[in-house]
Enzyme design. Sequence first.
Site, PDB file in Angstrom:
ATOM      1  N   TYR A 163     -13.949  10.572  30.771  1.00  0.00           N
ATOM      2  CA  TYR A 163     -13.669  11.826  31.453  1.00  0.00           C
ATOM      3  C   TYR A 163     -12.300  11.730  32.136  1.00  0.00           C
ATOM      4  O   TYR A 163     -12.138  11.028  33.139  1.00  0.00           O
ATOM      5  CB  TYR A 163     -14.732  12.158  32.499  1.00  0.00           C
ATOM      6  N   SER A 195     -26.679   6.542  25.162  1.00  0.00           N
ATOM      7  CA  SER A 195     -26.674   7.992  24.938  1.00  0.00           C
ATOM      8  C   SER A 195     -26.177   8.307  23.537  1.00  0.00           C
ATOM      9  O   SER A 195     -25.576   7.462  22.858  1.00  0.00           O
ATOM     10  CB  SER A 195     -25.792   8.699  25.976  1.00  0.00           C
ATOM     11  N   ASN A 196     -26.477   9.527  23.105  1.00  0.00           N
ATOM     12  CA  ASN A 196     -26.001  10.039  21.816  1.00  0.00           C
ATOM     13  C   ASN A 196     -26.432   9.167  20.638  1.00  0.00           C
ATOM     14  O   ASN A 196     -25.619   8.838  19.767  1.00  0.00           O
ATOM     15  CB  ASN A 196     -24.468  10.166  21.841  1.00  0.00           C
ATOM     16  N   GLN A 207     -29.820   9.038  27.657  1.00  0.00           N
ATOM     17  CA  GLN A 207     -29.226  10.337  27.966  1.00  0.00           C
ATOM     18  C   GLN A 207     -28.911  11.024  26.649  1.00  0.00           C
ATOM     19  O   GLN A 207     -28.241  10.463  25.781  1.00  0.00           O
ATOM     20  CB  GLN A 207     -27.950  10.175  28.800  1.00  0.00           C
ATOM     21  N   TYR A 227     -28.619  15.673  29.116  1.00  0.00           N
ATOM     22  CA  TYR A 227     -27.297  16.157  29.501  1.00  0.00           C
ATOM     23  C   TYR A 227     -27.114  17.570  28.966  1.00  0.00           C
ATOM     24  O   TYR A 227     -27.788  17.982  28.027  1.00  0.00           O
ATOM     25  CB  TYR A 227     -26.175  15.199  29.100  1.00  0.00           C
ATOM     26  N   PRO A 247     -28.018  20.193  30.858  1.00  0.00           N
ATOM     27  CA  PRO A 247     -29.308  20.827  31.181  1.00  0.00           C
ATOM     28  C   PRO A 247     -29.235  22.339  31.316  1.00  0.00           C
ATOM     29  O   PRO A 247     -30.245  23.024  31.168  1.00  0.00           O
ATOM     30  CB  PRO A 247     -29.707  20.169  32.510  1.00  0.00           C
TER      31      PRO A 247
END
Length: 313
Positions: free
Chosen positions: A58, A156-157, A176, A204, A206
């Site tokens: 990020y 995640s993913n 996640q 994620y 949401p």
Amino acid sequence: MKYTMLKNSELDVSVIGLGTNAVGGHNLFQNLNEQNGKELVRKALNIGVTFIDTADIYGFGRSEELIGEVLKDFKRDDFVIATKGGQHWFEDGSVKKDNRPEYLREAVEISLQRLQLDYVDLYYLHLPDNETPLTESIGELARLKQEGKIRAIGISNVSLKQLKEANVHSDISVLQSPYHMLDRSAEKELLPYCVENNISFIPYGPLAFGLLGGTFTKESRLDTQDWRQSIPLFNGEHFNQTLETVKKLNQIATQKDTTLPNLALAWLLAQEGVDSVIPGGKRKERILENSYASEIILSEEELDIINDILSNN
């Protein structure tokens, strides 16, 4: 605010967390105000939101830096910080998925520097690179856990097959993955596996990346640089159909004397296996509004009505 213990861990978190891809995530959103981002994080912590979720990608580290500037003003026991790694970026702006153990070790150390912390509470493998065996990647994170650099391991993913590979030694505490009222695909395989294997599921997106915020209309258009352009829900006829579903859900929220976003968050928390939600935002007022969702209880009848709306649209 209500709190819960993430499974297979000692992490006590607020059921309403804070996603921070819009805190310094200049590579994801246009015209972000960094001071507003810091105020958002500070407000969250001040009202009892203890679960802060970020990632090194990020803003190419900027989100972690800004969050670190805020966290230094709080006691270490006042928050649970989750970050993610496994995406290697370069000076020319290109990004390459990298799950190699040596890279993950380096990524953890650099994240700790940005966050100004001695350890990360929850560290996710952000995306599989489809080259490095997941057992090797998670094995390195397990060693970092033994060394006290991280307290719990997430991923995640991933597909169900990848999740099983990563969890072969029961190292995974949290998955996640995308999950919200408008995308329930996680219910087919991932969520049941998490329930059966003592893994906390953290959705994620949401609020469907803003669609369940209740502010989109048929005339709404995303900025050309907005990463959400790639999500089918925002495009063409699918977008118009989605708005019709959102309209019906908003009516339920009004009858419940709450907001559509809080209805969406409460609905997720009512699903078995979901222990916390991490809505994002850009304004500090949003996290205060979201926090009220922890007090909403949906009856079986209300859940059935919502399910009918979602199933028929």
